[in-house]
Design a protein around this motif. Structure first.
Motif, PDB file in Angstrom:
ATOM      1  N   VAL A  66       0.833  -1.200   0.000  1.00  0.00           N
ATOM      2  CA  VAL A  66       0.000   0.000   0.000  1.00  0.00           C
ATOM      3  C   VAL A  66       0.870   1.253   0.000  1.00  0.00           C
ATOM      4  CG1 VAL A  66      -1.593   1.363   1.407  1.00  0.00           C
ATOM      5  CG2 VAL A  66      -2.017  -1.057   1.051  1.00  0.00           C
ATOM      6  N   GLU A  67       1.973   1.220   0.760  1.00  0.00           N
ATOM      7  CA  GLU A  67       2.860   2.391   0.765  1.00  0.00           C
ATOM      8  C   GLU A  67       3.447   2.633  -0.623  1.00  0.00           C
ATOM      9  OE1 GLU A  67       6.301   4.487   3.480  1.00  0.00           O
ATOM     10  OE2 GLU A  67       5.994   2.333   3.691  1.00  0.00           O
ATOM     11  N   ALA A  68       3.773   1.558  -1.330  1.00  0.00           N
ATOM     12  CA  ALA A  68       4.272   1.700  -2.704  1.00  0.00           C
ATOM     13  C   ALA A  68       3.240   2.414  -3.573  1.00  0.00           C
ATOM     14  CB  ALA A  68       4.607   0.329  -3.286  1.00  0.00           C
ATOM     15  N   ALA A  69       1.975   2.015  -3.419  1.00  0.00           N
ATOM     16  CA  ALA A  69       0.896   2.657  -4.183  1.00  0.00           C
ATOM     17  C   ALA A  69       0.731   4.121  -3.781  1.00  0.00           C
ATOM     18  CB  ALA A  69      -0.409   1.903  -3.970  1.00  0.00           C
TER      19      ALA A  69
ATOM     20  N   THR B  37      12.182   3.915  -4.365  1.00  0.00           N
ATOM     21  CA  THR B  37      11.510   3.597  -3.101  1.00  0.00           C
ATOM     22  C   THR B  37      10.299   2.698  -3.336  1.00  0.00           C
ATOM     23  OG1 THR B  37      12.181   5.772  -2.258  1.00  0.00           O
ATOM     24  CG2 THR B  37      10.522   4.577  -0.996  1.00  0.00           C
ATOM     25  N   ILE B  38       9.563   2.958  -4.405  1.00  0.00           N
ATOM     26  CA  ILE B  38       8.403   2.118  -4.742  1.00  0.00           C
ATOM     27  C   ILE B  38       8.855   0.676  -4.976  1.00  0.00           C
ATOM     28  CG2 ILE B  38       6.677   1.658  -6.532  1.00  0.00           C
ATOM     29  CD1 ILE B  38       6.411   4.733  -6.835  1.00  0.00           C
ATOM     30  N   VAL B  39       9.950   0.511  -5.711  1.00  0.00           N
ATOM     31  CA  VAL B  39      10.487  -0.830  -5.977  1.00  0.00           C
ATOM     32  C   VAL B  39      10.937  -1.494  -4.681  1.00  0.00           C
ATOM     33  CG1 VAL B  39      12.328  -2.115  -7.124  1.00  0.00           C
ATOM     34  CG2 VAL B  39      11.167  -0.257  -8.337  1.00  0.00           C
ATOM     35  N   LEU B  40      11.611  -0.729  -3.821  1.00  0.00           N
ATOM     36  CA  LEU B  40      12.099  -1.267  -2.546  1.00  0.00           C
ATOM     37  C   LEU B  40      10.944  -1.681  -1.635  1.00  0.00           C
ATOM     38  CD1 LEU B  40      15.043   1.203  -1.766  1.00  0.00           C
ATOM     39  CD2 LEU B  40      15.203  -1.178  -2.525  1.00  0.00           C
ATOM     40  N   CYS B  41       9.811  -1.025  -1.746  1.00  0.00           N
ATOM     41  CA  CYS B  41       8.630  -1.418  -0.967  1.00  0.00           C
ATOM     42  C   CYS B  41       7.963  -2.661  -1.545  1.00  0.00           C
ATOM     43  CB  CYS B  41       7.610  -0.276  -0.938  1.00  0.00           C
ATOM     44  SG  CYS B  41       8.049   1.125   0.114  1.00  0.00           S
TER      45      CYS B  41
ATOM     46  N   MET C 203       6.833   1.434   7.909  1.00  0.00           N
ATOM     47  CA  MET C 203       6.296   2.454   7.000  1.00  0.00           C
ATOM     48  C   MET C 203       7.127   3.736   7.069  1.00  0.00           C
ATOM     49  SD  MET C 203       2.321   3.669   6.880  1.00  0.00           S
ATOM     50  CE  MET C 203       2.385   4.394   8.533  1.00  0.00           C
ATOM     51  N   SER C 204       7.540   4.123   8.274  1.00  0.00           N
ATOM     52  CA  SER C 204       8.319   5.355   8.457  1.00  0.00           C
ATOM     53  C   SER C 204       9.724   5.212   7.880  1.00  0.00           C
ATOM     54  CB  SER C 204       8.398   5.710   9.942  1.00  0.00           C
ATOM     55  OG  SER C 204       7.114   5.959  10.470  1.00  0.00           O
TER      56      SER C 204
ATOM     57  N   ILE D 142      13.123   7.140   2.766  1.00  0.00           N
ATOM     58  CA  ILE D 142      14.093   6.908   1.690  1.00  0.00           C
ATOM     59  C   ILE D 142      14.066   7.997   0.611  1.00  0.00           C
ATOM     60  CG2 ILE D 142      14.741   5.306  -0.170  1.00  0.00           C
ATOM     61  CD1 ILE D 142      13.942   3.010   1.687  1.00  0.00           C
ATOM     62  N   PRO D 143      12.875   8.477   0.151  1.00  0.00           N
ATOM     63  CA  PRO D 143      12.891   9.540  -0.865  1.00  0.00           C
ATOM     64  C   PRO D 143      13.637  10.801  -0.425  1.00  0.00           C
ATOM     65  CG  PRO D 143      10.706   8.574  -0.711  1.00  0.00           C
ATOM     66  CD  PRO D 143      11.502   8.001   0.421  1.00  0.00           C
ATOM     67  N   PHE D 144      13.571  11.144   0.862  1.00  0.00           N
ATOM     68  CA  PHE D 144      14.306  12.313   1.349  1.00  0.00           C
ATOM     69  C   PHE D 144      15.811  12.110   1.174  1.00  0.00           C
ATOM     70  CE2 PHE D 144      10.387  12.601   3.990  1.00  0.00           C
ATOM     71  CZ  PHE D 144       9.980  13.875   3.602  1.00  0.00           C
ATOM     72  N   LEU D 145      16.275  10.894   1.489  1.00  0.00           N
ATOM     73  CA  LEU D 145      17.709  10.606   1.413  1.00  0.00           C
ATOM     74  C   LEU D 145      18.190  10.493  -0.036  1.00  0.00           C
ATOM     75  CD1 LEU D 145      17.881   7.936   4.265  1.00  0.00           C
ATOM     76  CD2 LEU D 145      18.857  10.232   4.337  1.00  0.00           C
TER      77      LEU D 145
END
Length: 480
Positions: free
Chosen positions: A16-19, A42-46, A79-80, A85-88
């Motif tokens: 769901v987080e990927a979505a 990040t989506i792929v990593l999720c 989830m956090s 990851i996108p920030f980093l």
């Protein structure tokens, strides 16, 4: 402990987080920004662990309170971590602890930031920061319950209770999945209403979306360096009203939805909540009237700030750190009171405060009349002893965590007001505090250790303490 079900649900959380990262990716692509790659990775990593964990549905779906609490706590932590990851990867934040602090602040709808300026950030990152508020406001597991029958029949309530704020959580309708759908339907309806009214006030679409996410989740991440100070009086007024609306128990809206207005208007907690807001606005306006050009402007800005603090949103139109002592003291007290149970707001909750006050008066009365039999009533019903015990235990745990947190961050050697209000702002999911963490400042001055302590406080405050504390309780992991 049903580990297979716990990992299965965490897998769905990752999927769901990927979505939920896709809209931020889309915004990045629309504005042709480099952070699009960060969101894609990040989506792929999720998805990789998420797809693996949900590939096979567990045979044993038994899911008790223990599993519910552990699952909720671990889900929010995972989830956090993934959300940071996108920030980093985008370079918006280079310190992993800072990135985690910012992400937890978003998901827990705290709104405390380590960033000295937000306007230089890319649109995709700004969108993700604000969108985390909307995701965390009603709860990602409640969202999952709308879509999937995750556990065995009758066990969904153990998940909802662990994630939903308030001293007691009840079903609106017989099926928990239907209750989750109703809650999110109401949440979405109020979100769209505010979005339309902001557009009417000529706020840009991007600004409107980010503002709505922050208001609905009572989060408070701004996309301007002055938070909300540069917007028009009309737009500030709209946000004031909706901050207050999102701080009301959603059961009230459900009663209106079911065409039971009399029952909705009899909600005692909502009346106390609105009464506290009205009284606070009047008193603070009296003390700060000379800080503004007119009495109307004083009332307007005070109303915005009171609504922002009691609902734990954290937006600001002025630097209230410059106000006199009494107004600042009232705002600090509002930080602790918080919004209603069953809302998207944080804090101790109005219902708990009322129950504690009535418990005190009952004990005083019984000390004078030992043989007196007296029941505490709330919302027109006698309050069960189990509820009162849970409120008292909650307060004991709350005070203990608060005291230890203030002590631990004292290692940075800042003044007591800064440390005290920093913990109050994070444990109550508010955002700004006073002095060095005031509305014109940020939390970047703290050491990594203190930021981790405050990150724990934000998670503990959003999850009502116990789900997170149970992770550290040895009995949780024992086999029975």
């Amino acid at each position: 402990m049903n580990y297979s079900m716990i990992f299965y649900i965490i897998g769905w959380i990752l999927d769901v987080e990927a979505a939920l990262l896709v809209p931020s990716l889309a915004v990045s692509l629309i504005y042709h920004e480099s952070c699009a790659l960060a969101f894609f990775i990040t989506i792929v990593l999720c998805l990789i662990p998420g797809v693996i964990l949900v590939r096979k549905q567990p045979k044993n779906k038994v899911f008790y309170t223990r599993e519910g609490s552990v699952t909720v706590a671990l889900s929010w932590i995972v989830m956090s971590i993934m959300g940071s990851i996108p920030f980093l990867l985008s370079g918006s934040i280079t310190n992993p602890v800072d990135a985690l602090f910012e992400t937890v602040s978003g998901f827990t709808t705290t709104g405390a930031s380590i960033l000295p300026a937000v306007e230089p950030l890319q649109h995709g990152i700004l969108f993700w920061r604000s969108f985390t508020h909307w995701i965390g406001g009603m709860g990602v597991l409640v969202f999952l319950l709308c879509l999937l029958p995750l556990t065995g029949s009758g066990y969904h309530m153990n998940l909802m209770k662990a994630e939903s704020p308030g001293p007691s959580v009840t079903k609106l309708v017989p099926k928990v999945q239907s209750t989750a759908k109703i809650l999110y339907g109401l949440y979405l309806f109020l979100t769209v209403m505010e979005f339309v009214l902001l557009l009417v006030g000529q706020m840009p679409v991007f600004d409107s979306l980010c503002t709505v996410f922050g208001t609905a989740g009572t989060g408070g991440f701004g996309i301007k360096n002055d938070s909300f100070g540069s917007y028009s009086t009309y737009l500030q007024g709209v946000v004031t009203v909706f901050m207050i609306l999102f701080g009301i128990n959603f059961n009230v809206y459900f009663l209106f939805y079911m065409k039971k207005p009399k029952e909705a208007l009899r909600c005692e907690e909502a009346r106390w909540y609105l009464g506290i807001i009205a009284a606070s606005i009047l008193v603070i306006t009296f003390f700060v009237r000379d800080f503004f050009d007119s009495l109307f402007l004083a009332f307007h800005h005070v109303a915005f700030q009171v609504a922002s603090i009691i609902t734990t949103t954290g937006f600001a139109t002025v630097d209230f750190n410059l106000w006199p002592t009494i107004p600042k003291t009232i705002l600090v007290l509002l930080m602790f009171i918080g919004a209603c149970a069953g809302s998207t707001g944080g804090g101790i909750k109005v219902s708990r405060v009322v129950l504690l006050f009535r418990s005190l008066t009952k004990e005083l009365s019984q000390s004078l009349h030992p043989n007196q039999v007296r029941k505490i009533h709330f919302e027109g019903r006698a309050v069960d002893h189990v509820v009162l015990r849970s409120v008292n235990v909650f307060m004991a745990a709350y005070i203990l965590i608060f005291a230890i947190s203030v002590l631990l961050i004292g290692i940075d050697n800042f003044d007591l007001v800064t440390n005290f209000t920093a913990v109050a702002a994070t444990l109550n999911n508010i955002g700004p505090g006073l002095e060095l963490v005031g509305p014109a400042q940020n939390f970047g001055l703290f050491s990594n250790f203190s930021k981790l302590v405050l990150t724990f406080d934000m998670l503990a405050g959003r999850l009502e303490l116990f789900p997170l504390l149970l992770l550290f309780y040895r009995g949780t992991w024992k086999r029975f």
